[in-house]
Design a protein around this motif. Sequence first.
Motif, PDB file in Angstrom:
ATOM      1  N   VAL A 152       0.857  -1.187   0.000  1.00 52.36           N
ATOM      2  CA  VAL A 152       0.000   0.000   0.000  1.00 52.36           C
ATOM      3  C   VAL A 152       0.889   1.231   0.000  1.00 52.36           C
ATOM      4  O   VAL A 152       1.808   1.340   0.824  1.00 52.36           O
ATOM      5  N   GLU A 153       0.646   2.152  -0.926  1.00 50.39           N
ATOM      6  CA  GLU A 153       1.354   3.437  -0.939  1.00 50.39           C
ATOM      7  C   GLU A 153       0.339   4.567  -1.041  1.00 50.39           C
ATOM      8  O   GLU A 153      -0.609   4.487  -1.833  1.00 50.39           O
ATOM      9  N   MET A 154       0.559   5.620  -0.264  1.00 53.16           N
ATOM     10  CA  MET A 154      -0.263   6.828  -0.333  1.00 53.16           C
ATOM     11  C   MET A 154       0.668   8.020  -0.501  1.00 53.16           C
ATOM     12  O   MET A 154       1.658   8.156   0.233  1.00 53.16           O
ATOM     13  N   GLY A 155       0.371   8.870  -1.476  1.00 56.85           N
ATOM     14  CA  GLY A 155       1.201  10.043  -1.729  1.00 56.85           C
ATOM     15  C   GLY A 155       0.350  11.245  -2.072  1.00 56.85           C
ATOM     16  O   GLY A 155      -0.792  11.107  -2.546  1.00 56.85           O
ATOM     17  N   ARG A 156       0.928  12.426  -1.847  1.00 49.84           N
ATOM     18  CA  ARG A 156       0.202  13.658  -2.164  1.00 49.84           C
ATOM     19  C   ARG A 156       1.117  14.601  -2.937  1.00 49.84           C
ATOM     20  O   ARG A 156       2.072  15.153  -2.371  1.00 49.84           O
ATOM     21  N   PRO A 157       0.867  14.785  -4.241  1.00 48.69           N
ATOM     22  CA  PRO A 157       1.668  15.743  -5.010  1.00 48.69           C
ATOM     23  C   PRO A 157       1.358  17.173  -4.570  1.00 48.69           C
ATOM     24  O   PRO A 157       0.204  17.556  -4.420  1.00 48.69           O
ATOM     25  N   ILE A 158       2.396  17.962  -4.374  1.00 40.32           N
ATOM     26  CA  ILE A 158       2.262  19.366  -3.978  1.00 40.32           C
ATOM     27  C   ILE A 158       3.018  20.208  -4.991  1.00 40.32           C
ATOM     28  O   ILE A 158       4.253  20.098  -5.114  1.00 40.32           O
ATOM     29  N   ARG A 159       2.292  21.028  -5.741  1.00 37.85           N
ATOM     30  CA  ARG A 159       2.946  21.879  -6.731  1.00 37.85           C
ATOM     31  C   ARG A 159       3.732  22.970  -6.026  1.00 37.85           C
ATOM     32  O   ARG A 159       3.193  23.743  -5.242  1.00 37.85           O
ATOM     33  N   ARG A 167       6.359  15.374  -3.720  1.00 36.11           N
ATOM     34  CA  ARG A 167       5.377  14.325  -3.418  1.00 36.11           C
ATOM     35  C   ARG A 167       5.823  13.524  -2.193  1.00 36.11           C
ATOM     36  O   ARG A 167       6.553  12.544  -2.307  1.00 36.11           O
ATOM     37  N   PRO A 168       5.400  13.922  -0.986  1.00 33.35           N
ATOM     38  CA  PRO A 168       5.627  13.073   0.176  1.00 33.35           C
ATOM     39  C   PRO A 168       4.768  11.808   0.079  1.00 33.35           C
ATOM     40  O   PRO A 168       3.674  11.843  -0.498  1.00 33.35           O
ATOM     41  N   PHE A 169       5.261  10.698   0.639  1.00 32.53           N
ATOM     42  CA  PHE A 169       4.500   9.461   0.568  1.00 32.53           C
ATOM     43  C   PHE A 169       4.777   8.598   1.792  1.00 32.53           C
ATOM     44  O   PHE A 169       5.783   8.754   2.488  1.00 32.53           O
ATOM     45  N   VAL A 170       3.859   7.686   2.044  1.00 33.19           N
ATOM     46  CA  VAL A 170       4.052   6.627   3.035  1.00 33.19           C
ATOM     47  C   VAL A 170       3.741   5.307   2.339  1.00 33.19           C
ATOM     48  O   VAL A 170       2.923   5.251   1.407  1.00 33.19           O
ATOM     49  N   GLU A 171       4.426   4.254   2.792  1.00 31.98           N
ATOM     50  CA  GLU A 171       4.266   2.943   2.169  1.00 31.98           C
ATOM     51  C   GLU A 171       4.290   1.869   3.244  1.00 31.98           C
ATOM     52  O   GLU A 171       5.039   1.969   4.214  1.00 31.98           O
TER      53      GLU A 171
END
Length: 292
Positions: A152-159, A167-171
Amino acid sequence: MSVPAADAAGRTKLGFGNLLTNDIVDGAADRWRTGSYASSRVWGPTWTGAAPSGFGDLLELRFNGEIITPENLRFPAPGDRHYAGALSLGLHTHMQRGAMEYAIGGDLVFVGPQTGLDSFQTELHDLLNVSEPSDRVLDAQIGNAIRPTLVVEMGRPIRMGAQSTLRPFVEGRAGVETLARVGFDWTFGSLGQGELLVRDPVAGQRYRVITQDWTGYSFTVGADFAYVDSSVFLPDDQGPALDNTRERVRVGVMWQGESGLSSFAGITYLGEEFEGQDEGQFVGSIKVRLGF
């Protein structure tokens, strides 16, 4: 990228991507995370520059292969890690809900001599006239196992500007290796925007699977830190003890020309993975896509 209309079943092939990683850039013979190959094929109803919100709407068939070795293929030092080969096949879905991107799926991972990767490496090294794994190394390799693995990976792109995305993410992974990871990827340039990128499990580099008709360059910088609870490749009853922390730092460059020819090259530093490993290592990743 021109995406064809969906077929009668509601899906069409939207993209393909792969990445080859090897420790040849390390300036030493094959050692530790010595070589891997990742490949992804994606199907879905359409692509609009972002993943759909529905679970299972966009599906990725993922294949990975990896060879892990001790530092010396002929005469391993006492306390070095054991040889291991692994092949996996999995199904994953990609979603975007609000600002968050999700990749969720499972892999069936085959480990040990049953994969045939020990024979493959032996024959390849014989062809290249370089040192082959010794019988001593192969006899002590990690044994046969089949491990279902959840990823499972969740990320949030931030311009961060017109040409910059953080793009910080957790996995989380549970199975052949069970770990929790947090990190980031920072892209400079428009190449990669509005595309689907998939993370290589060894180097952490992200490779393009659904692409757009961009031309030019993009540069990437990334790092992550993981807490590792267990690993089939470093079992409690065989070889050195697992190091419960793991770090990766990576850089890369993507390029795409007018003809559709594109390439990626990256270098990743992998931190120590087991007790007694005296240093980390560098691995290089490469992808070339022809324009036809």
